[in-house]
Design an enzyme around this catalytic site. Structure first.
Site, short mmCIF file in Angstrom:
data_model
loop_
_atom_site.label_atom_id
_atom_site.label_comp_id
_atom_site.label_asym_id
_atom_site.label_seq_id
_atom_site.Cartn_x
_atom_site.Cartn_y
_atom_site.Cartn_z
N CYS A 145 0.84 -1.21 0.00
CA CYS A 145 0.00 0.00 0.00
C CYS A 145 0.88 1.27 0.00
CB CYS A 145 -0.95 -0.01 1.19
SG CYS A 145 -2.30 1.19 1.01
N ASP B 38 -3.05 1.68 10.33
CA ASP B 38 -4.22 2.56 10.49
C ASP B 38 -4.67 2.56 11.93
OD1 ASP B 38 -5.25 3.45 7.60
OD2 ASP B 38 -4.34 1.48 7.50
#
Ligand code: RI2
Length: 306
Positions: free
Chosen positions: A129, A198
């Site tokens: 990512c 996250d």
């Protein structure tokens, strides 16, 4: 509600603003702007506005504890202040926002400094990512004169891996892009895997872009050290009291727009990597074991638990 809050929430929802840090920074700025332009006549009205803004921003994406911790802390500075004049309360929001942004910047620097030391000369680094914290760390290592290569995944369905690849190439780092499913094929050929985060749970598990947990599993099997890079404030205190961190499920259109009608498509944005698969969390306090997250949080950010 003030336009800056609505606009920012929309941009976050549509992924025009993405990545946990950028989301938190945008939310902090939006709340500061809306506070500066308030028409509230009393502290009560002012606080009501702030709480409404907070709810709108919280609802923009579910798996964003850094944004939640940031806004909670800023609003708490107003709540606990003895001040009653709205103009002065506005200033409190501004200075709290600026202080929070400064702390975030300092954490990023420290993380990069510590993490860059883990990059060995002539090594190959795997990432998944796009994490601005990871890419900043790699930039730092490059600036320090380290010579290394990067392998990044495409990261379906939104291809954030291309952002990482582009940044790496622009930095002059030799970079290879693979499809996500080639991770097992490539893992034996890399020295170190580094991903962003996250959210961090009270058990030290890390929530990151979908696919991360599979890559951690693969890394373990390939005996490739696997690190998560994260500000400690991505810790979600609610997980300590039994709540699960919510995993955002996004629209199936992102995967296949004109799919057959009866086909079920699921599009979870994140997954949970258990702490046993993580060598360490590279954070502003150093490289810590995921097991010690709570302890470090209590020492450094006790207010998160209050
Ligand atoms: P920084 C991203 O999520 C990725 O999962 C990335 O690892 C994480 O945020 C952290 O990014 P998304 O917003 O805070 O792209 O390190 O869904 O920039």
């Amino acid at each position: 509600m003030h336009k800056s809050v609505q606009d920012t929430a929309q941009k976050i929802k549509r992924l025009e603003i993405r990545g946990a840090r950028k989301i938190a920074i945008a939310a902090i700025k939006a709340i500061e702007t809306s506070a500066n332009q308030t028409k509230a006549k009393s502290k009560k009205e002012f606080l009501k506005e702030l709480l409404e803004a907070k709810q709108i921003l919280f609802a923009s994406r579910e798996t964003e504890p850094l944004m939640r911790n940031s806004l909670r802390w800023i609003i708490n500075q107003v709540e606990k202040s003895e001040e009653r004049k709205v103009s002065r309360l506005t200033r409190i929001v501004s200075s709290a926002a600026q202080q929070f942004l400064k702390n975030l910047e300092e954490s990023k620097e420290k993380i990069a400094e510590i993490g860059a030391r883990r990059i060995r000369d002539n090594s190959v680094i795997f990432t998944h990512c796009h994490s601005s914290t990871v890419t900043y760390l790699l930039k730092k290592a490059k600036e320090e004169g380290k010579s290394f290569e990067v392998v990044c995944t495409e990261t379906r369905p939104f291809f954030q891996g291309r952002i990482t690849a582009k940044e790496m190439v622009e930095l002059g780092i030799k970079t290879t892009l693979i499809v996500d499913s080639a991770a097992r094929f490539i893992m034996n050929q890399v020295d170190l895997a580094i991903v962003g985060a996250d959210a961090i749970t009270s058990e030290g598990n890390v929530i990151n872009k979908i696919g991360t947990s599979a890559m951690a599993l693969i890394a373990k099997e390939a005996r490739t050290p696997f690190y998560a890079v994260s500000e400690l404030l991505k810790f979600d205190p609610a997980t300590m009291y039994g709540d699960y961190e919510k995993i955002e499920e996004r629209s199936s259109d992102e995967i296949w727009k004109n799919a057959p009608k009866k086909l079920i498509i699921r599009n979870p944005a994140f997954d949970v990597t258990r702490r046993d698969f993580i060598h360490g969390i590279i954070c502003e306090e150093g490289i810590i074991s995921p097991h010690s997250v709570i302890e470090v949080m209590r020492r450094k950010y006790q207010w998160v638990f209050e």
